[in-house]
Design a protein around this motif. Structure first.
Motif, PDB file in Angstrom:
ATOM      1  N   ILE A  85      -1.218   6.134   0.099  1.00 53.64           N
ATOM      2  CA  ILE A  85      -1.714   5.971  -1.263  1.00 53.64           C
ATOM      3  C   ILE A  85      -2.027   7.346  -1.840  1.00 53.64           C
ATOM      4  N   VAL A  86      -1.720   7.549  -3.125  1.00 50.97           N
ATOM      5  CA  VAL A  86      -2.044   8.807  -3.805  1.00 50.97           C
ATOM      6  C   VAL A  86      -2.669   8.495  -5.156  1.00 50.97           C
ATOM      7  N   TYR A  87      -3.507   9.427  -5.597  1.00 48.44           N
ATOM      8  CA  TYR A  87      -4.077   9.351  -6.945  1.00 48.44           C
ATOM      9  C   TYR A  87      -3.203  10.185  -7.869  1.00 48.44           C
ATOM     10  N   ALA A  88      -2.735   9.579  -8.970  1.00 49.02           N
ATOM     11  CA  ALA A  88      -1.760  10.235  -9.842  1.00 49.02           C
ATOM     12  C   ALA A  88      -2.328  10.621 -11.203  1.00 49.02           C
ATOM     13  N   GLY A  89      -3.653  10.642 -11.350  1.00 52.48           N
ATOM     14  CA  GLY A  89      -4.270  11.038 -12.606  1.00 52.48           C
ATOM     15  C   GLY A  89      -4.434   9.894 -13.576  1.00 52.48           C
ATOM     16  N   ASN A  90      -5.419   9.999 -14.467  1.00 57.69           N
ATOM     17  CA  ASN A  90      -5.698   8.977 -15.483  1.00 57.69           C
ATOM     18  C   ASN A  90      -5.932   7.599 -14.871  1.00 57.69           C
ATOM     19  N   GLY A  91      -6.524   7.586 -13.693  1.00 63.07           N
ATOM     20  CA  GLY A  91      -6.857   6.326 -13.044  1.00 63.07           C
ATOM     21  C   GLY A  91      -5.728   5.685 -12.266  1.00 63.07           C
ATOM     22  N   LYS A  92      -4.507   6.251 -12.342  1.00 58.74           N
ATOM     23  CA  LYS A  92      -3.336   5.634 -11.709  1.00 58.74           C
ATOM     24  C   LYS A  92      -3.364   5.811 -10.197  1.00 58.74           C
ATOM     25  N   LEU A  93      -3.063   4.718  -9.480  1.00 59.02           N
ATOM     26  CA  LEU A  93      -2.910   4.744  -8.034  1.00 59.02           C
ATOM     27  C   LEU A  93      -1.474   4.358  -7.681  1.00 59.02           C
ATOM     28  N   VAL A  94      -0.877   5.089  -6.765  1.00 59.44           N
ATOM     29  CA  VAL A  94       0.494   4.806  -6.330  1.00 59.44           C
ATOM     30  C   VAL A  94       0.471   4.564  -4.825  1.00 59.44           C
ATOM     31  N   THR A  95       1.040   3.439  -4.398  1.00 61.70           N
ATOM     32  CA  THR A  95       0.996   3.060  -2.990  1.00 61.70           C
ATOM     33  C   THR A  95       2.397   2.976  -2.399  1.00 61.70           C
ATOM     34  N   LEU A  96       2.437   3.061  -1.066  1.00 61.02           N
ATOM     35  CA  LEU A  96       3.688   2.954  -0.322  1.00 61.02           C
ATOM     36  C   LEU A  96       3.524   1.877   0.738  1.00 61.02           C
ATOM     37  N   ASP A  97       4.523   0.991   0.855  1.00 58.24           N
ATOM     38  CA  ASP A  97       4.494  -0.088   1.838  1.00 58.24           C
ATOM     39  C   ASP A  97       5.569   0.176   2.883  1.00 58.24           C
ATOM     40  N   ALA A  98       5.144   0.298   4.166  1.00 58.55           N
ATOM     41  CA  ALA A  98       6.089   0.643   5.225  1.00 58.55           C
ATOM     42  C   ALA A  98       7.066  -0.474   5.516  1.00 58.55           C
ATOM     43  N   THR A  99       6.568  -1.702   5.600  1.00 56.99           N
ATOM     44  CA  THR A  99       7.437  -2.821   5.965  1.00 56.99           C
ATOM     45  C   THR A  99       8.361  -3.224   4.825  1.00 56.99           C
ATOM     46  N   LEU A 100       7.797  -3.340   3.624  1.00 58.28           N
ATOM     47  CA  LEU A 100       8.601  -3.746   2.476  1.00 58.28           C
ATOM     48  C   LEU A 100       9.411  -2.591   1.901  1.00 58.28           C
ATOM     49  N   GLY A 101       9.069  -1.372   2.292  1.00 59.04           N
ATOM     50  CA  GLY A 101       9.828  -0.208   1.834  1.00 59.04           C
ATOM     51  C   GLY A 101       9.793  -0.040   0.333  1.00 59.04           C
ATOM     52  N   ARG A 102       8.621  -0.162  -0.264  1.00 59.89           N
ATOM     53  CA  ARG A 102       8.556  -0.070  -1.717  1.00 59.89           C
ATOM     54  C   ARG A 102       7.325   0.703  -2.186  1.00 59.89           C
ATOM     55  N   ILE A 103       7.427   1.207  -3.408  1.00 59.27           N
ATOM     56  CA  ILE A 103       6.340   1.901  -4.087  1.00 59.27           C
ATOM     57  C   ILE A 103       5.795   0.981  -5.170  1.00 59.27           C
ATOM     58  N   GLN A 104       4.466   0.959  -5.316  1.00 57.99           N
ATOM     59  CA  GLN A 104       3.843   0.187  -6.392  1.00 57.99           C
ATOM     60  C   GLN A 104       2.875   1.082  -7.160  1.00 57.99           C
ATOM     61  N   VAL A 105       2.834   0.878  -8.464  1.00 57.52           N
ATOM     62  CA  VAL A 105       1.968   1.652  -9.345  1.00 57.52           C
ATOM     63  C   VAL A 105       0.884   0.731  -9.892  1.00 57.52           C
ATOM     64  N   PHE A 106      -0.373   1.136  -9.724  1.00 54.31           N
ATOM     65  CA  PHE A 106      -1.513   0.351 -10.179  1.00 54.31           C
ATOM     66  C   PHE A 106      -2.283   1.121 -11.253  1.00 54.31           C
ATOM     67  N   MET A 107      -2.644   0.403 -12.315  1.00 53.00           N
ATOM     68  CA  MET A 107      -3.447   0.986 -13.387  1.00 53.00           C
ATOM     69  C   MET A 107      -4.797   0.273 -13.464  1.00 53.00           C
ATOM     70  N   PRO A 108      -5.871   1.022 -13.746  1.00 54.63           N
ATOM     71  CA  PRO A 108      -7.206   0.415 -13.784  1.00 54.63           C
ATOM     72  C   PRO A 108      -7.390  -0.463 -15.019  1.00 54.63           C
ATOM     73  N   THR A 109      -8.172  -1.524 -14.864  1.00 56.87           N
ATOM     74  CA  THR A 109      -8.532  -2.375 -15.995  1.00 56.87           C
ATOM     75  C   THR A 109      -9.740  -1.764 -16.714  1.00 56.87           C
ATOM     76  N   GLU A 110     -10.079  -2.345 -17.850  1.00 57.95           N
ATOM     77  CA  GLU A 110     -11.222  -1.848 -18.611  1.00 57.95           C
ATOM     78  C   GLU A 110     -12.512  -1.987 -17.810  1.00 57.95           C
ATOM     79  N   PHE A 111     -12.614  -3.057 -17.012  1.00 56.35           N
ATOM     80  CA  PHE A 111     -13.842  -3.293 -16.256  1.00 56.35           C
ATOM     81  C   PHE A 111     -14.083  -2.189 -15.230  1.00 56.35           C
ATOM     82  N   ILE A 112     -13.098  -1.893 -14.378  1.00 58.18           N
ATOM     83  CA  ILE A 112     -13.315  -0.890 -13.336  1.00 58.18           C
ATOM     84  C   ILE A 112     -13.405   0.501 -13.940  1.00 58.18           C
ATOM     85  N   THR A 113     -12.752   0.735 -15.087  1.00 58.88           N
ATOM     86  CA  THR A 113     -12.893   2.030 -15.761  1.00 58.88           C
ATOM     87  C   THR A 113     -14.334   2.228 -16.220  1.00 58.88           C
TER      88      THR A 113
END
Length: 479
Positions: free
Chosen positions: A333-361
């Motif tokens: 997992i890496v922090y990509a700025g402006n609240g963005k989180l980017v994850t890597l899945d070993a088994t599924l072999g994919r990258i996912q991008v997560f953005m924060p909601t207003e609540f967690i911000t």
């Protein structure tokens, strides 16, 4: 018959209603926090949403999918580098996750598990199966290898198998996860020591045995070793943010002198199966933002946990699954700025991008305001959070802390009670009692003096009365 049908219909409707209510909140779809007991899951508004899923890329490459990728790194240039372990290569993607290039060091990579990229674009690859760290230039050309250094101070290392690597900007040394500790290597491949070594503690029996045992007996004894580190990142002026297997140090923040400055306590959830088998959290990777809000990924639950700089849990989201927003085996997992989180899945072999909601911000803004000493701003934000979700116990906790600073001890008792903070509740109650005693001290003293005087006079009156009654009694007996 009609009466029976009516009853059946009503029963079915009630059953449907109850099922719909029970499934109205799904922890895995929305996210959750833990109650003060550290076990009970409590509902909270959705903290992050999955905005993008990358399963393959287009480009001039034979293999367009990852195979067991183990590490993800966001370079200063904005490009992402993936240690594609199963394909023995490094894949470079741009900020939109489009293919840029792939590197294999001239076919010398052998199951790389870690990647670090400098400001200039040089790559340092932890080639675990190859037993070395490989340095490639920005074009992917081989520059040098770092192998196991020779040193009398290097103990318990029979095979060099680096899994993660980074460069510390303070001293430009390589920091490497090697076995159960951090190994430090300088630019000349010299061993510089271990950093942040987990302590194994003192054992009296082992101490006595080692004191009187011969060298041969000592060699035959089973060596006691500290728990392992899993992963780390270097950020915020050279601090090391690490995850490990030690129960009270699953998250560590190691400063430049090698001391852990993060609160030592249990992080994550300990799960139990039907046979009461204990499954402790395994935090596989860690990232941190500019405000020292820490986010980790956990292997057993496939969840993402987020903590503030003081170790307070902010949210949990994710979980086991194959659809967007879920993981099978998260590896990085890496922090990509402006609240963005980017994850890597070993088994599924994919990258996912997560953005924060207003609540967690809002939660993060409230935490930052508090840490910067802007307590009035923080209080406003925490009250907004409390109105949105009254069961979010952290809001109660911070409201109580701020009101305590403002001297409003009576108002904070309910907040500390709801947050489960017995220590702060006791402190507030003590302050309240002290304030009451201080405000009414003279009145209390006067009342006590009056009571004492009253008791003295009452005792004198009782004694005088008893003597009189006794005298009259004896006078009657003599008469």
């Amino acid at each position: 018959m009609k009466k029976f049908l009516r009853c059946a219909i009503v029963t079915v409707m009630l059953a449907v209603l109850l099922v719909s209510q029970a499934s109205a909140f799904n922890y895995w779809d929305n996210g959750y926090i833990l109650a003060p007991d550290g076990k009970t899951r409590m509902a909270m508004p959705k903290p992050y949403t999955c905005e993008q899923v990358v399963t393959q890329f287009e480009g001039d490459t034979m293999q367009k999918k990852f195979s067991n990728p183990q590490d993800l790194f966001l370079a200063p240039s904005g490009d992402y580098y993936v240690a594609d372990t199963g394909n023995s290569r490094i894949v470079r993607l741009n900020s939109n996750f489009e293919f840029v290039a792939e590197y294999n060091g001239g076919y010398v990579l052998n199951s790389p598990e870690g990647i670090y990229v400098t400001n200039e674009g040089d790559m340092y690859i932890a080639d675990s199966a190859g037993g070395k760290i490989i340095h490639l230039d920005p074009n992917g050309e081989w520059v040098e290898d770092f192998v196991m250094p020779e040193s009398e101070l290097l103990y318990d290392v029979t095979y060099f198998s680096p899994s993660k690597v980074a460069i510390n900007p303070i001293n430009n040394n390589l920091y490497v996860v090697q076995g159960k500790q951090f190994m430090t290597i300088d630019a000349a491949n010299n061993f510089k020591g271990y950093v942040g070594a987990n302590q194994v503690g003192f054992n009296l029996i082992n101490f006595i045995i080692l004191t009187f045992a011969s060298d041969e007996q000592k060699d035959q004894m089973e060596r006691i070793e500290p728990e392992a580190y899993y992963n780390f990142c270097v950020a915020n002026g050279g601090k090391i943010y690490a995850t490990g297997a030690t129960d009270n140090k699953r998250i560590s923040v190691i400063n430049t002198v090698g001391t852990n400055t993060y609160p030592e306590k249990l992080y994550g959830e300990t799960l139990y199966d039907n046979a009461a088998y204990e499954s402790v959290p395994i935090f596989r990777d860690i990232c941190v933002d500019e405000n020292e809000i820490i986010t980790v990924i956990e292997e057993n639950t496939s969840c993402v946990y987020q903590y503030d700089p003081d170790g307070n849990l902010l949210c949990i989201f994710g979980g086991k699954g194959t659809t967007a927003g879920y993981f099978d085996l998260p590896s990085s997992i890496v922090y990509a700025g402006n609240g963005k989180l980017v994850t890597l899945d070993a088994t599924l072999g994919r990258i996912q991008v997560f953005m924060p909601t207003e609540f967690i911000t809002t939660v993060q803004d409230a935490v930052i305001a508090y840490s910067e000493g802007r307590y009035d701003d923080s209080l406003v934000l925490w009250n907004e959070i409390k109105e949105d979700n009254a069961s979010y116990t952290l809001a109660r906790e911070f409201i109580g802390k701020i009101e305590m600073k403002n001297g409003n001890y009576a108002e904070v008792l309910d907040d500390f009670k709801q947050s489960g903070n017995r220590v702060s509740y006791g402190e507030a109650f003590e302050k309240l009692r002290y304030g009451f005693m201080q405000e009414y001290f003279y009145l209390i003293v006067i009342v006590l003096i009056a009571l004492i005087v009253g008791v003295v006079f009452l005792m004198k009156f009782v004694r005088k009365t008893m003597r009189k009654i006794q005298k009259e009694f004896w006078d009657k007996l003599e008469g």
